[in-house]
Design an enzyme around this catalytic site. Structure first.
Site, PDB file in Angstrom:
ATOM      1  N   LYS A 196       0.970  -1.312   0.060  1.00 34.59           N
ATOM      2  CA  LYS A 196      -0.031  -0.072  -0.059  1.00 34.59           C
ATOM      3  C   LYS A 196       0.972   1.173   0.066  1.00 34.59           C
ATOM      4  O   LYS A 196       1.790   1.418   0.903  1.00 34.59           O
ATOM      5  CB  LYS A 196      -0.788  -0.021   1.252  1.00 34.59           C
ATOM      6  CG  LYS A 196      -1.892   1.311   1.272  1.00 34.59           C
ATOM      7  CD  LYS A 196      -2.741   1.113   2.331  1.00 34.59           C
ATOM      8  CE  LYS A 196      -3.599   2.378   2.292  1.00 34.59           C
ATOM      9  NZ  LYS A 196      -4.786   2.378   3.516  1.00 34.59           N
ATOM     10  N   LYS A 249      -2.182  -1.538  -3.710  1.00 35.53           N
ATOM     11  CA  LYS A 249      -3.090  -0.339  -3.867  1.00 35.53           C
ATOM     12  C   LYS A 249      -2.077   0.854  -3.691  1.00 35.53           C
ATOM     13  O   LYS A 249      -1.369   0.877  -3.009  1.00 35.53           O
ATOM     14  CB  LYS A 249      -3.756  -0.407  -2.425  1.00 35.53           C
ATOM     15  CG  LYS A 249      -4.624   0.822  -2.378  1.00 35.53           C
ATOM     16  CD  LYS A 249      -5.387   0.613  -0.818  1.00 35.53           C
ATOM     17  CE  LYS A 249      -6.568   1.666  -0.457  1.00 35.53           C
ATOM     18  NZ  LYS A 249      -6.872   1.522   0.776  1.00 35.53           N
TER      19      LYS A 249
END
Ligand code: PBG
Length: 325
Positions: A196, A249
């Site tokens: 992330k 992400k």
């Protein structure tokens, strides 16, 4: 010309194109993020996410029924915590009667087959808007992990099928697995947000949950977007610690990372087509600059082609309707 090989033969009409398509999108690929609010009969459009809503539990349940009827198998829950319940411990996040816990129970009651995933991170509950407990301007790692374990166990108790830690603290996957085991939640899975990145594209999401950091940024825990090898390290560690699915992400600007993980790990890889990516397509479509439906299918197909087995996306419902014809 006399050519030995004509590549256009395999593109000549829709039938042959469909026959040789390497990537086929289906509603089974989607995870639908849902924003949940207190109250009843409430549906608030997110200003920076046109046509996307934050709903009270009753309307969320209605939406989940509709999603299931479209062939969608999974939702990922986020809640908007009231300001007065936010603090620097995040304790509201493991309240048995918290909004998240009530939401999980209501959805599981109404549509037991729907696979319910839950966001595990402190930011919606933090008075500082950070994913961890703050001390002297620093985000504490180990203290935060303890809170994340309590939150995960509480979600499992309420009936969540899989918890999805999105915080990027070190060691949290192993600690959460251990916590779930100790409480006998042997069927509860973990989808780790392994890679992330600290991204400007999360802006609209933070509007939706009122969770923007009150000071500084998230760069001491979320990854630096200059890095690629580090994502592989993160994912391999999460696999070792017990993750069932690893996630990348944001999505679109990070498809190289999706492919790296797909080529490295032996568990499913998911990607999060995040709020800023949604907003960009919506904004351009509203101006008539791109065709929204075509942009949705092309974007999601490119994510699957990059190697994503699952895609969390605000376009899931639109895409399912388009795919179902
Ligand atoms: C926070 C969290 C964020 C998103 C999911 N979980 C934002 C952040 O890290 O600040 C972003 C999702 C999106 O932008 O769609 N734990």
């Amino acid at each position: 010309m006399i050519l030995q090989r004509r590549n256009r033969i395999l593109r000549i009409n829709p039938a042959i194109r469909a026959m040789v398509a390497e990537t086929v999108l289906t509603p089974n690929d989607f995870i639908v993020p849902l924003f949940i609010d207190e109250g009843e009969n409430i549906s608030t459009e997110i200003a920076s996410m046109p046509d996307y809503y934050r709903r009270s539990i009753d309307l969320t349940v209605k939406e989940v029924k509709e999603l299931w009827s479209l062939g969608i198998k999974s939702v990922l829950l986020f809640i908007k915590c009231k300001d007065e319940l936010k603090d620097n411990t995040g304790k509201e996040s493991w309240n048995k009667n918290g909004l998240m816990q009530r939401s999980i129970r209501a959805i599981k009651d109404a549509v037991p087959e729907m696979y319910v995933m839950t966001d595990v991170a402190l930011d919606p509950f933090s008075s500082y808007g950070h994913d961890g407990i703050v001390k002297d301007g620093e985000i504490l790692n180990d203290e935060t992990v303890e809170a994340l374990v309590k939150m995960s166990v509480s979600h499992a108790e309420s009936g969540a099928d899989m918890v999805a830690p999105s915080d990027m603290m070190d060691g949290r996957i192993g600690a959460i697995r251990e916590g779930l085991e100790q409480h006998n939640f042997t069927k509860t899975g973990i989808m780790a947000y392994s890679a992330k990145y600290a991204s400007c594209f999360y802006g609209p999401f933070r509007d939706a949950l009122d969770s923007a950091p009150g000071f500084g940024d998230k760069k001491t825990y979320q990854m630096d977007y200059s890095n690629r090898t580090e994502a592989v390290k993160e994912a391999l560690m999460d696999v070792e610690e017990g993750a069932d699915i690893v996630m990348v992400k944001p999505g679109l600007p990070y498809l190289d990372i999706v492919r790296d993980l797909k080529n490295t790990v032996d568990i499913p890889v998911s990607v999060y087509n995040i709020s800023g990516e949604y907003a960009m397509i919506k904004a351009a479509a509203q101006r008539g600059w791109i065709d929204e439906n075509k942009a949705i299918l092309e974007t999601l197909t490119s994510m699957k082609r990059a190697g994503a087995d699952l895609i969390a996306t605000y376009f899931a419902k639109d895409a399912a309707m388009l795919l179902n014809g």
